[in-house]
Design a protein around this motif. Structure first.
Motif, PDB file in Angstrom:
ATOM      1  N   VAL A 267      78.601 -37.672  34.746  1.00 42.96           N
ATOM      2  CA  VAL A 267      79.063 -38.328  33.620  1.00 42.96           C
ATOM      3  C   VAL A 267      80.406 -37.766  33.472  1.00 42.96           C
ATOM      4  N   VAL A 268      81.455 -38.662  33.466  1.00 40.57           N
ATOM      5  CA  VAL A 268      82.962 -38.061  33.525  1.00 40.57           C
ATOM      6  C   VAL A 268      83.051 -37.084  32.193  1.00 40.57           C
ATOM      7  N   ASP A 269      82.531 -37.544  31.145  1.00 40.09           N
ATOM      8  CA  ASP A 269      83.026 -36.667  29.782  1.00 40.09           C
ATOM      9  C   ASP A 269      81.871 -35.946  29.271  1.00 40.09           C
ATOM     10  N   VAL A 270      81.033 -35.251  30.270  1.00 38.37           N
ATOM     11  CA  VAL A 270      80.232 -34.395  30.141  1.00 38.37           C
ATOM     12  C   VAL A 270      80.365 -33.270  30.995  1.00 38.37           C
ATOM     13  N   ASP A 271      80.565 -31.967  30.367  1.00 40.90           N
ATOM     14  CA  ASP A 271      80.689 -30.783  31.234  1.00 40.90           C
ATOM     15  C   ASP A 271      79.390 -30.005  31.354  1.00 40.90           C
ATOM     16  N   ALA A 272      78.514 -30.183  32.242  1.00 44.70           N
ATOM     17  CA  ALA A 272      76.993 -29.650  32.241  1.00 44.70           C
ATOM     18  C   ALA A 272      76.891 -28.532  33.195  1.00 44.70           C
ATOM     19  N   LYS A 273      76.641 -27.088  32.838  1.00 45.66           N
ATOM     20  CA  LYS A 273      76.493 -26.141  33.621  1.00 45.66           C
ATOM     21  C   LYS A 273      75.292 -25.439  33.494  1.00 45.66           C
ATOM     22  N   ARG A 274      74.612 -25.006  34.614  1.00 36.37           N
ATOM     23  CA  ARG A 274      73.466 -23.956  34.482  1.00 36.37           C
ATOM     24  C   ARG A 274      73.946 -22.688  35.159  1.00 36.37           C
ATOM     25  N   HIS A 275      73.489 -21.710  34.105  1.00 29.95           N
ATOM     26  CA  HIS A 275      73.642 -20.213  34.660  1.00 29.95           C
ATOM     27  C   HIS A 275      72.210 -19.665  34.729  1.00 29.95           C
ATOM     28  N   CYS A 276      72.266 -19.107  35.848  1.00 28.01           N
ATOM     29  CA  CYS A 276      70.964 -18.280  36.234  1.00 28.01           C
ATOM     30  C   CYS A 276      71.272 -16.615  36.190  1.00 28.01           C
ATOM     31  N   LEU A 277      70.519 -15.854  35.585  1.00 27.86           N
ATOM     32  CA  LEU A 277      70.782 -14.518  35.244  1.00 27.86           C
ATOM     33  C   LEU A 277      70.784 -13.782  36.654  1.00 27.86           C
ATOM     34  N   SER A 278      69.934 -14.132  37.384  1.00 29.69           N
ATOM     35  CA  SER A 278      70.166 -13.195  38.723  1.00 29.69           C
ATOM     36  C   SER A 278      71.202 -13.629  39.638  1.00 29.69           C
ATOM     37  N   ASP A 279      71.866 -14.806  39.241  1.00 30.49           N
ATOM     38  CA  ASP A 279      73.023 -15.220  40.124  1.00 30.49           C
ATOM     39  C   ASP A 279      74.562 -14.893  39.246  1.00 30.49           C
ATOM     40  N   GLU A 280      74.273 -14.904  38.118  1.00 26.18           N
ATOM     41  CA  GLU A 280      75.491 -14.692  37.325  1.00 26.18           C
ATOM     42  C   GLU A 280      75.609 -13.850  36.232  1.00 26.18           C
ATOM     43  N   PRO A 281      75.090 -12.703  36.443  1.00 29.40           N
ATOM     44  CA  PRO A 281      74.720 -11.737  35.217  1.00 29.40           C
ATOM     45  C   PRO A 281      76.183 -11.554  34.295  1.00 29.40           C
ATOM     46  N   ALA A 282      77.295 -11.515  35.034  1.00 25.30           N
ATOM     47  CA  ALA A 282      78.587 -11.449  34.232  1.00 25.30           C
ATOM     48  C   ALA A 282      78.693 -12.598  33.205  1.00 25.30           C
ATOM     49  N   THR A 283      78.210 -13.635  33.445  1.00 29.44           N
ATOM     50  CA  THR A 283      78.460 -14.814  32.672  1.00 29.44           C
ATOM     51  C   THR A 283      77.753 -14.549  31.434  1.00 29.44           C
ATOM     52  N   PHE A 284      76.654 -14.039  31.461  1.00 29.60           N
ATOM     53  CA  PHE A 284      75.755 -13.805  30.423  1.00 29.60           C
ATOM     54  C   PHE A 284      76.340 -12.743  29.533  1.00 29.60           C
ATOM     55  N   SER A 285      76.936 -11.678  30.042  1.00 28.81           N
ATOM     56  CA  SER A 285      77.409 -10.474  29.193  1.00 28.81           C
ATOM     57  C   SER A 285      78.641 -10.795  28.550  1.00 28.81           C
ATOM     58  N   LYS A 286      79.292 -11.871  29.321  1.00 32.27           N
ATOM     59  CA  LYS A 286      80.724 -12.386  28.593  1.00 32.27           C
ATOM     60  C   LYS A 286      80.573 -13.396  27.228  1.00 32.27           C
ATOM     61  N   ASN A 287      79.274 -13.903  27.243  1.00 28.24           N
ATOM     62  CA  ASN A 287      78.889 -14.715  26.016  1.00 28.24           C
ATOM     63  C   ASN A 287      78.236 -13.822  25.060  1.00 28.24           C
ATOM     64  N   PRO A 288      78.962 -13.684  23.907  1.00 28.03           N
ATOM     65  CA  PRO A 288      78.378 -12.958  22.752  1.00 28.03           C
ATOM     66  C   PRO A 288      77.081 -13.241  22.188  1.00 28.03           C
ATOM     67  N   ASP A 289      77.052 -14.511  22.048  1.00 41.33           N
ATOM     68  CA  ASP A 289      75.935 -15.172  21.653  1.00 41.33           C
ATOM     69  C   ASP A 289      74.485 -15.017  22.412  1.00 41.33           C
ATOM     70  N   VAL A 290      74.735 -15.228  23.659  1.00 39.29           N
ATOM     71  CA  VAL A 290      73.821 -15.081  24.613  1.00 39.29           C
ATOM     72  C   VAL A 290      73.248 -13.399  24.788  1.00 39.29           C
ATOM     73  N   LEU A 291      74.491 -12.710  24.963  1.00 45.58           N
ATOM     74  CA  LEU A 291      74.125 -11.460  24.827  1.00 45.58           C
ATOM     75  C   LEU A 291      73.320 -10.694  23.571  1.00 45.58           C
ATOM     76  N   ASN A 292      73.783 -11.057  22.561  1.00 42.82           N
ATOM     77  CA  ASN A 292      73.128 -10.756  21.272  1.00 42.82           C
ATOM     78  C   ASN A 292      71.569 -11.162  21.254  1.00 42.82           C
ATOM     79  N   ALA A 293      71.458 -12.582  21.640  1.00 44.53           N
ATOM     80  CA  ALA A 293      70.047 -12.952  21.575  1.00 44.53           C
ATOM     81  C   ALA A 293      68.975 -12.245  22.663  1.00 44.53           C
ATOM     82  N   ILE A 294      69.733 -11.737  23.686  1.00 43.84           N
ATOM     83  CA  ILE A 294      68.929 -10.945  24.713  1.00 43.84           C
ATOM     84  C   ILE A 294      68.789  -9.631  24.261  1.00 43.84           C
ATOM     85  N   LYS A 295      69.709  -8.900  23.540  1.00 41.28           N
ATOM     86  CA  LYS A 295      69.398  -7.651  22.897  1.00 41.28           C
ATOM     87  C   LYS A 295      68.160  -7.707  21.910  1.00 41.28           C
TER      88      LYS A 295
END
Length: 113
Positions: free
Chosen positions: A39-67
């Motif tokens: 879909v042209v006007d939707v940016d949909a992405k999946r991030h897997c912790l085992s593949d992209e741990p840095a993406t998780f740590s760069k997002n404060p909301d995700v990092l806080n929820a995991i903590k």
């Protein structure tokens, strides 16, 4: 443009078809996100912790929820920078609410907007 991100727990296979049984929820998510990516006007992405741990740590909301809740916080769904669901995968109805995209069937073979 709508932006939807899914932050998922560490797993060997994001499709849901590996191992001794099929994970129907992961299969639906995989099909739905593949459809959303077309879909042209939707940016949909999946991030897997085992593949992209840095993406998780760069997002404060995700990092806080995991903590706060550990691995039970995952998956986390973020739409346009705001957390909309924690601890469970979104349903197709929720994906429609978040993106405005209507799925024609549960396999997400086709979508319309």
């Amino acid at each position: 443009m709508k932006k939807i991100e899914l932050f998922e727990p560490a797993m060997c296979c994001p499709t849901g078809v590996c191992g001794p049984s099929v994970d129907e929820t992961l299969l639906m998510i995989t099909n739905s996100f593949e459809a959303l990516q077309k879909v042209v006007d939707v940016d949909a992405k999946r991030h897997c912790l085992s593949d992209e741990p840095a993406t998780f740590s760069k997002n404060p909301d995700v990092l806080n929820a995991i903590k706060k809740d550990g691995k039970d916080a995952l998956p986390i769904t973020i739409v346009d920078g705001k957390v909309v669901k924690v601890g469970e995968y979104p349903t197709q109805d929720e994906l429609t609410q978040y993106t405005g995209v209507v799925f024609k069937n549960e396999n997400a073979d086709a979508v319309s907007k």
